[in-house]
Design a protein around this motif. Sequence first.
Motif, PDB file in Angstrom:
ATOM      1  N   SER A   1      -5.269  13.238   1.542  1.00 21.78           N
ATOM      2  CA  SER A   1      -6.117  12.072   1.304  1.00 21.78           C
ATOM      3  C   SER A   1      -5.763  11.411  -0.022  1.00 21.78           C
ATOM      4  N   PHE A   2      -6.214  10.171  -0.184  1.00 20.59           N
ATOM      5  CA  PHE A   2      -6.016   9.483  -1.451  1.00 20.59           C
ATOM      6  C   PHE A   2      -6.698  10.231  -2.595  1.00 20.59           C
TER       7      PHE A   2
ATOM      8  N   TRP B   1       0.848  -1.191   0.000  1.00 18.40           N
ATOM      9  CA  TRP B   1       0.000   0.000   0.000  1.00 18.40           C
ATOM     10  C   TRP B   1       0.888   1.247   0.000  1.00 18.40           C
ATOM     11  N   LEU B   2       0.327   2.355  -0.441  1.00 21.74           N
ATOM     12  CA  LEU B   2       1.033   3.630  -0.413  1.00 21.74           C
ATOM     13  C   LEU B   2       0.793   4.376   0.897  1.00 21.74           C
TER      14      LEU B   2
ATOM     15  N   LEU C   1      -4.285   4.844   7.248  1.00 10.19           N
ATOM     16  CA  LEU C   1      -4.639   4.148   6.014  1.00 10.19           C
ATOM     17  C   LEU C   1      -5.195   5.079   4.944  1.00 10.19           C
ATOM     18  N   GLU C   2      -5.881   6.139   5.357  1.00 11.23           N
ATOM     19  CA  GLU C   2      -6.559   7.024   4.399  1.00 11.23           C
ATOM     20  C   GLU C   2      -5.638   8.099   3.831  1.00 11.23           C
TER      21      GLU C   2
ATOM     22  N   TYR D   1      -7.090   4.556  -2.931  1.00 12.98           N
ATOM     23  CA  TYR D   1      -7.204   3.775  -1.695  1.00 12.98           C
ATOM     24  C   TYR D   1      -7.282   2.285  -1.999  1.00 12.98           C
ATOM     25  N   ALA D   2      -6.474   1.511  -1.277  1.00 15.67           N
ATOM     26  CA  ALA D   2      -6.426   0.046  -1.351  1.00 15.67           C
ATOM     27  C   ALA D   2      -5.709  -0.489  -2.577  1.00 15.67           C
TER      28      ALA D   2
END
Length: 304
Positions: free
Chosen positions: A185-186, A119-120, A126-127, A230-231
């Motif tokens: 944010s993504f 993931w980045l 996570l967000e 995201y993801a």
Amino acid sequence: MNDTYRVRAGRRTLSVHRPDKVLFGDDGLTKADLAEYYRRIARYMVPELKGRPLMLERHPEGITAQPHFMQKDTPEHYPDWVHTTEVAKEGGTVRHTVCDDSATLVFLADQACVSLHRWLSTTAHLEAPDRLVFDLDPPGDDFGAVRHAARLTKELLDELKLPSMLMTTGSRGLHVTVPLDGRTSFDECHAFARDAAEVLAARDPGRLTTAVRKNRRGGRLYLDIQRNIYAQTAVAPWSVRARKGAPVAAPLPWDRLEDPGLTARSWSLRDVDAIMELAGSKPWSGTGRRRSLLAARQRLTKLR
């Protein structure tokens, strides 16, 4: 054929099962070769993986055989010392594996995990990604086009006063990565990457494109920014790729871009000493601190 052999990784001693199993048939490279590489490279690779959800590319019978699959959910049989993180998805959750130490990396090799995709963002946020990736994807094996696109991408990022890092993908292209401060944010990162790619394509419309559909690219290099969602994942630095020759995704200093012999597959499992020499040179050490996109967004808007 030996059923197992024991290997020390960090504070743990692990068993590698079926070590003589050939994973790369054309090259004769085995699971033992894979495990030994990941044991040696761990000191450089684990910091790039630590605290990040992973998608694992597993090939238990070799890269050309079935079954092979992309694993997101961590199996119940994994030992409890392998870290995981629960991530929400539509209708439930996914328990991603997280590689926080060398023992986990070697254990994953024992599971015939050839490639690791990260993931980045990290489990702590996570967000909010702390990486932004431009994936320079040529229509064929024209590495000259990739080299040209990488130069233009770095020039633009320099204009925007953003640091950037170069990496061969071990496939066909290059990744140009921007280290971020993890406060965006993504959605904002993806929009920024999209707008930057459009500026790049406008500067050289005959050779670069942002067209997602292949039939609209017209033989031009695709500026792929879809990792910045995201993801989604990107291949991890120092990861082996499940391709003939066992190529490795190799971080590089920017001056290596001018090496006339450079390709996306210049480093491989066939010459681990060369990879260790490259890793030991700390190719990304001069990148500088992570940056916010706020000021860069203002500069980018003026260029559009």
